[in-house]
Design a protein around this motif. Structure first.
Motif, short mmCIF file in Angstrom:
data_model
loop_
_atom_site.label_atom_id
_atom_site.label_comp_id
_atom_site.label_asym_id
_atom_site.label_seq_id
_atom_site.Cartn_x
_atom_site.Cartn_y
_atom_site.Cartn_z
N VAL A 118 0.83 -1.20 0.00
CA VAL A 118 0.00 0.00 0.00
C VAL A 118 0.87 1.25 0.00
CG1 VAL A 118 -1.68 1.33 1.33
CG2 VAL A 118 -1.94 -1.15 1.12
N SER A 119 1.95 1.24 0.77
CA SER A 119 2.86 2.38 0.82
C SER A 119 3.51 2.65 -0.54
CB SER A 119 3.94 2.15 1.88
OG SER A 119 4.87 3.20 1.90
N ILE A 120 3.92 1.58 -1.23
CA ILE A 120 4.54 1.73 -2.56
C ILE A 120 3.54 2.29 -3.55
CG2 ILE A 120 5.54 0.46 -4.49
CD1 ILE A 120 6.76 -1.45 -2.44
N LEU A 121 2.30 1.80 -3.52
CA LEU A 121 1.28 2.28 -4.44
C LEU A 121 0.99 3.75 -4.21
CD1 LEU A 121 -1.26 -0.69 -4.47
CD2 LEU A 121 0.15 0.08 -6.36
N GLU A 122 0.88 4.16 -2.95
CA GLU A 122 0.56 5.55 -2.65
C GLU A 122 1.67 6.50 -3.07
OE1 GLU A 122 -0.22 5.45 1.50
OE2 GLU A 122 -2.30 4.79 1.28
N GLN A 123 2.92 6.06 -2.96
CA GLN A 123 4.04 6.94 -3.24
C GLN A 123 4.45 6.95 -4.71
OE1 GLN A 123 7.25 5.84 -0.64
NE2 GLN A 123 6.03 6.06 1.22
N ARG A 124 4.23 5.83 -5.42
CA ARG A 124 4.79 5.70 -6.77
C ARG A 124 3.77 5.61 -7.89
NH1 ARG A 124 10.37 6.62 -6.21
NH2 ARG A 124 10.94 5.90 -4.12
N PHE A 125 2.61 5.03 -7.61
CA PHE A 125 1.70 4.72 -8.72
C PHE A 125 0.34 5.40 -8.64
CE2 PHE A 125 4.56 1.02 -8.49
CZ PHE A 125 5.02 0.99 -9.78
N SER A 126 -0.09 5.79 -7.46
CA SER A 126 -1.44 6.36 -7.33
C SER A 126 -1.40 7.46 -6.27
CB SER A 126 -2.44 5.26 -6.93
OG SER A 126 -3.74 5.80 -6.82
N THR A 127 -1.19 8.70 -6.73
CA THR A 127 -1.10 9.83 -5.81
C THR A 127 -2.46 10.28 -5.31
OG1 THR A 127 -1.07 11.32 -7.72
CG2 THR A 127 1.06 10.63 -6.81
N ASN A 128 -3.51 9.95 -6.06
CA ASN A 128 -4.87 10.31 -5.66
C ASN A 128 -5.44 9.20 -4.77
OD1 ASN A 128 -7.41 11.29 -5.38
ND2 ASN A 128 -7.88 11.41 -7.57
N VAL A 129 -5.85 9.57 -3.57
CA VAL A 129 -6.31 8.58 -2.60
C VAL A 129 -7.54 7.83 -3.09
CG1 VAL A 129 -7.12 8.25 -0.23
CG2 VAL A 129 -5.36 9.95 -0.72
N THR A 130 -8.43 8.52 -3.80
CA THR A 130 -9.67 7.88 -4.25
C THR A 130 -9.42 6.78 -5.28
OG1 THR A 130 -9.95 9.61 -5.93
CG2 THR A 130 -11.02 9.95 -3.80
N ASP A 131 -8.28 6.84 -5.98
CA ASP A 131 -8.00 5.83 -7.00
C ASP A 131 -7.71 4.46 -6.40
OD1 ASP A 131 -8.34 7.67 -9.02
OD2 ASP A 131 -6.22 8.20 -9.15
N HIS A 132 -7.10 4.44 -5.23
CA HIS A 132 -6.78 3.15 -4.62
C HIS A 132 -7.53 2.94 -3.29
CE1 HIS A 132 -3.81 6.04 -2.96
NE2 HIS A 132 -3.99 5.37 -1.83
N ALA A 133 -8.63 3.66 -3.10
CA ALA A 133 -9.40 3.54 -1.85
C ALA A 133 -9.97 2.13 -1.71
CB ALA A 133 -10.53 4.58 -1.83
N LEU A 134 -10.50 1.58 -2.80
CA LEU A 134 -11.06 0.23 -2.75
C LEU A 134 -9.99 -0.80 -2.45
CD1 LEU A 134 -13.44 -1.70 -3.11
CD2 LEU A 134 -12.96 -1.74 -5.57
N LEU A 135 -8.83 -0.65 -3.08
CA LEU A 135 -7.73 -1.59 -2.84
C LEU A 135 -7.27 -1.52 -1.38
CD1 LEU A 135 -5.61 -3.58 -3.91
CD2 LEU A 135 -4.17 -1.61 -4.46
N SER A 136 -7.22 -0.32 -0.81
CA SER A 136 -6.81 -0.18 0.58
C SER A 136 -7.80 -0.87 1.52
CB SER A 136 -6.71 1.31 0.95
OG SER A 136 -5.73 1.95 0.15
N GLU A 137 -9.09 -0.76 1.21
CA GLU A 137 -10.09 -1.43 2.04
C GLU A 137 -9.98 -2.95 1.93
OE1 GLU A 137 -12.18 -0.12 4.21
OE2 GLU A 137 -11.32 1.85 3.81
N VAL A 138 -9.72 -3.44 0.71
CA VAL A 138 -9.57 -4.88 0.52
C VAL A 138 -8.35 -5.40 1.28
CG1 VAL A 138 -9.07 -6.68 -1.19
CG2 VAL A 138 -10.76 -4.91 -1.69
#
Length: 246
Positions: free
Chosen positions: A44-64
């Motif tokens: 999750v940390s790698i995705l937030e810093q490198r691939f998805s800067t917008n929180v809403t884009d990976h909100a579902l993945l974070s919940e999963v």
């Protein structure tokens, strides 16, 4: 009977197959749950810093991922109890232990419980085969990223333009939507990501978690053989007792 003979007889009553399976199961589940939990947090940390800067884009993945971490807690607790129960069942159905306590006795309820353990262990074995296959998916993804980074590092220093054309698009794996920004990492940015402690630790923890899932599958296979043998012993002895009475 001397002390040495009593010790030998007691050691003969230990269900070694169930004991080995329990140790292997505890080790495998501990590796899978512990390493998997930390590796998911690093992902999750790698995705937030490198691939998805917008929180809403990976909100579902974070919940999963959070849900999967809670499931990991449940798996660890369940298999701790289930391993102890199967080990105890192995002790009570070992022939040498029954000889220590006198005449063999069993009930229909005891045979039904033993049969239930056989069925449940087979179901869990099939389920953990799926878990083992699923745990290999992040290993495959991280290996592809690491291989791409190695290609970039192997390029000569005067080929920076070619290095910038080598990219990893994480969106193709389906874990973030296609409109996620930036969604991919290229060239030196990708090489820097592979050099971070988060990537290195998550990659190797996923490998260890996959190995732990494989060890758990092996442990369940041993449990299958042990519980099937125990059930066969109970059924055979009960028939033998019925024939003796008649």
């Amino acid at each position: 009977m001397g002390c040495f003979e009593c010790c030998i007889k007691c050691l003969g009553g230990v269900p070694y197959a169930s004991l080995v399976a329990t140790i292997l199961c505890f080790s495998g589940v501990a590796l899978f749950c512990g390493c998997g939990h930390v590796a998911l947090a690093g992902t999750v940390s790698i995705l937030e810093q490198r691939f998805s800067t917008n929180v809403t884009d990976h909100a579902l993945l974070s919940e999963v991922i959070k849900l999967m971490q809670y499931v990991i807690y449940g798996i660890a607790s369940f298999f701790f109890l289930y391993g102890i129960i199967l080990l105890a069942e192995g002790f009570y159905t070992t022939s040498a232990v029954k000889e220590l306590h006198g005449e063999f006795k069993t009930t229909i309820c005891g045979r039904c419980i033993s049969g239930m353990f056989v069925f449940l262990t087979y179901v869990l074995g099939v389920a953990w085969l799926g878990v083992f296959g699923f745990s290999a998916v992040p290993v495959f993804m991280f290996y592809n990223i690491w291989s791409t980074c190695e290609v970039i590092r192997s390029l000569p220093a005067n080929m920076t333009a070619s290095a910038d054309q080598i990219c990893v698009d994480i969106r193709q794996y389906g874990i973030i939507p296609w409109n996620a920004v930036p969604g991919k990492a290229c060239g030196s940015a990708l090489a820097d990501m592979c050099s971070t402690p988060e990537f290195y630790l998550s990659y190797h923890l996923f490998i260890v978690a996959c190995a732990g899932a494989g060890a758990t599958v092996i442990a369940l296979l041993i449990y299958m053989m042990a519980t099937t043998y125990n059930y066969a012993v109970l059924k055979f002895k009960s028939r033998e007792d019925c024939c003796t009475k008649f």
